[in-house]
Enzyme design. Structure first.
Site, mmCIF file in Angstrom:
data_model
loop_
_atom_site.group_PDB
_atom_site.id
_atom_site.type_symbol
_atom_site.label_atom_id
_atom_site.label_comp_id
_atom_site.label_asym_id
_atom_site.label_seq_id
_atom_site.Cartn_x
_atom_site.Cartn_y
_atom_site.Cartn_z
ATOM 1 N N SER A 117 0.797 -1.236 0.000
ATOM 2 C CA SER A 117 0.000 0.000 0.000
ATOM 3 C C SER A 117 0.828 1.284 0.000
ATOM 4 C CB SER A 117 -0.943 0.022 1.203
ATOM 5 O OG SER A 117 -1.958 -0.930 1.022
ATOM 6 N N LYS A 177 0.352 3.413 -3.002
ATOM 7 C CA LYS A 177 -0.843 4.248 -3.181
ATOM 8 C C LYS A 177 -0.501 5.743 -3.202
ATOM 9 C CE LYS A 177 -3.706 0.655 -1.101
ATOM 10 N NZ LYS A 177 -4.453 0.184 0.076
ATOM 11 N N TYR A 219 -4.223 -2.519 -10.063
ATOM 12 C CA TYR A 219 -4.090 -2.368 -8.609
ATOM 13 C C TYR A 219 -3.168 -3.433 -8.019
ATOM 14 C CZ TYR A 219 -5.324 -2.378 -3.672
ATOM 15 O OH TYR A 219 -5.263 -2.362 -2.296
ATOM 16 N N TYR A 273 -4.192 3.471 7.884
ATOM 17 C CA TYR A 273 -5.495 2.836 8.130
ATOM 18 C C TYR A 273 -6.093 3.376 9.427
ATOM 19 C CZ TYR A 273 -3.062 -0.225 4.885
ATOM 20 O OH TYR A 273 -2.341 -0.695 3.837
ATOM 21 N N VAL A 298 1.277 -3.609 4.032
ATOM 22 C CA VAL A 298 1.283 -4.872 4.783
ATOM 23 C C VAL A 298 2.518 -5.730 4.495
ATOM 24 C CG1 VAL A 298 -1.221 -5.001 5.119
ATOM 25 C CG2 VAL A 298 -0.186 -6.062 3.090
#
Length: 311
Positions: free
Chosen positions: A64, A67, A191, A243, A261
């Protein structure tokens, strides 16, 4: 600034007895194979000086953290209209939650939760085939890090595609609300591949330097984004980058950052330096346990927290 290397060495030494703490992400089979005792840290200041220790030059799956780069690309293509697709608020629920998405008519809360990043991948695809969009993302990250060796780990991409049922659900859900322009499997292909980018701490810190330096890469002289956009991306990283552990990270570390992660965290000390840490063991909310500790130690020792120095 020789003392910065001393600080980095001392953080590495202090954490050696704790290597292996936390839980490695096992829902992506390929990530479950990573040695939990790995730990790397790299700090690059805005003059290009590098301070690093541990497994800092070993590539890992950035997941992530990617992103941030795809959001930067989407903003470059679509500007402020990007926010018609995704919000800018912390989610307060799990990174792969579907409940919130239903409640808010298919508009993800922010670009850093899975649904938001899938919507961003859809925007990056505009006018491209999936293969072209993936190529553009890889080239952009190579350009940011000034390193053409950065590549996608095909085993991780395959592993994610084979087990990404929740992400398929999120994407189909958004498609049902008319929030995705492209075919769901195409968007998810982009993605999954962006999440499978493999980078070392040193490469990741280099790629983040533009965010520490008002949007300009100090090593190449290239302006990547305006200073205003760099500030806004940093603001989003601070409020949404971890998060539902984002508030806790701001409280303890006080630096904009984005976790993945795979155990990586990329952080920015605006006007000073960019930082990347890697330790595969995660805490309860999916952020690197020792990576978070290392960044808290670094912020305390350097006084880099954006909220002021600690006394």
């Amino acid at each position: 600034m020789a003392e910065l290397q001393t600080i980095v060495n001392e953080i590495h030494q202090a954490l050696l007895p704790r290597l292996g703490e936390g839980k490695v992400a096992d829902y992506i089979p390929q990530l479950a194979r990573v040695d939990p005792k790995k730990f790397g840290i790299a700090v690059i200041d805005i003059h290009g000086r590098v301070y690093k220790a541990g497994d800092c030059d070993e590539p890992f799956s950035i997941q992530s953290v990617s992103k941030v780069f795809t959001l930067t690309l989407a903003l470059g293509k679509h500007g402020e209209t990007t926010w018609n697709r995704v919000g800018r608020e912390p989610s307060g629920s799990a990174f792969n939650s579907i409940v919130q998405l239903e409640h808010e008519n298919g508009k993800p809360r922010n670009p850093f939760i899975n649904a938001g990043a899938i919507a961003i991948s859809d925007l990056v695809m505009s006018g491209h085939t999936p293969r072209e969009a993936i190529g553009e993302i890889v080239r952009f990250v190579q350009y940011l890090a000034d390193d053409e060796t950065i590549a996608i780990d095909p085993d991780v991409a395959r592993s994610e595609t084979a087990t990404g049922y929740r992400n398929f659900a999120l994407a189909n859900f958004m498609k049902s609300f008319g929030k995705l322009d492209h075919a769901v499997d195409h968007v998810l292909g982009v993605y999954f591949h962006q999440c499978a980018l493999a980078m070392s701490c040193t490469q990741l810190a280099r790629a983040a330097l533009f965010l520490a330096n008002n949007g300009k890469n100090p090593l190449t002289g290239h302006t990547v984004v305006s200073s205003q956009r760099a500030r806004r991306i940093n603001a989003l990283m601070l409020t949404c980058g971890h998060y539902d552990g984002s508030g806790d990270f701001a409280y303890h570390v006080g630096l904009p950052g984005k976790s993945g992660v795979g155990g990586g965290i990329m952080a920015v000390a605006p006007g000073r330096a960019s930082v990347a840490v890697w330790s595969p063991g995660l805490n309860q909310v999916g952020n690197s346990l020792l990576g978070s500790v290392a960044l808290e130690m670094l912020a305390a020792r350097t006084g880099w927290s954006i909220f002021g120095t600690q006394h």
